[in-house]
Scaffold this active site. Sequence first.
Site: not given
Length: 259
Positions: A57, A209-210, A193-194, A61, A217, A245
């Site tokens: 990041r 996010w994951t 964002h992974t 940026h 990946d 969920d």
Amino acid sequence: THTHKHTHTHTQMAHAYTVPAAGDISKAGDGKSLLEHIVADVKALLAAKNCGPILIRLSWHDAGVFSNGSLKGGCPNAVMRFTDSGEGTFEANAGLTDVAIGLLKPIADKYVTAGVISNADLWALAANVAIEFMGGPHVVTRFGRPDAKDSGESVESQVGRLPDGDKGVSHLREVFAPKGFDDRDIVALSGGHTVGGCKQQRSGFDGLWTEAPLVFDNSYFTDLLEKTYRPETVEATGCPQHRSDKGTIMLISDLALLE
């Protein structure tokens, strides 16, 4: 985002990076290049702190303020080091000026101060090492970014230069088209964002996010296509987002990739 796994020895990986122009990086006292030592120090930091996402990041940026539309200029120059004004004070850069730059400070003190590498090049290198360290592809680092001398070398504002997570397709195109990005490029970049997630005290959004935020990946894209997300509002900040969920999140700007 790629699923390719690259296995290199430490020496093979370090040799794959383009040599920095600044300083004498030919050989250190133990026969290894100074570049190999920088890469090893970054990998040690990643192993100790699990900080790959925020280093990515930081580099993004630093470079992402570039624009060649109605807004001009912006370049990766590590100007976030200065917090009296400019990019070091942007809301979008919350957590970078203290946490990310602070994490890299011992390495910067060791190599930037000696004239081996610039801060801007170190940030780019650290991000690329982090991608590979977390299982992503090897990304060749090109060197030659000079450091800003003060906050006056910042762009005027984050508005129109860095994307907002609560906006959709038209906003993404407005921000990224002046950088030379088409829709395919925007989707590929969003794949970053992974890894990582959102902290409400920094961005106003909250969640990962994951399910494996330290693995680089295709999970982000798989989740985007396969999971069901329900809208919610972060109670403390009022920011809108969507949650699955499994507890993972997507922002409005993430779901916009499906349109």
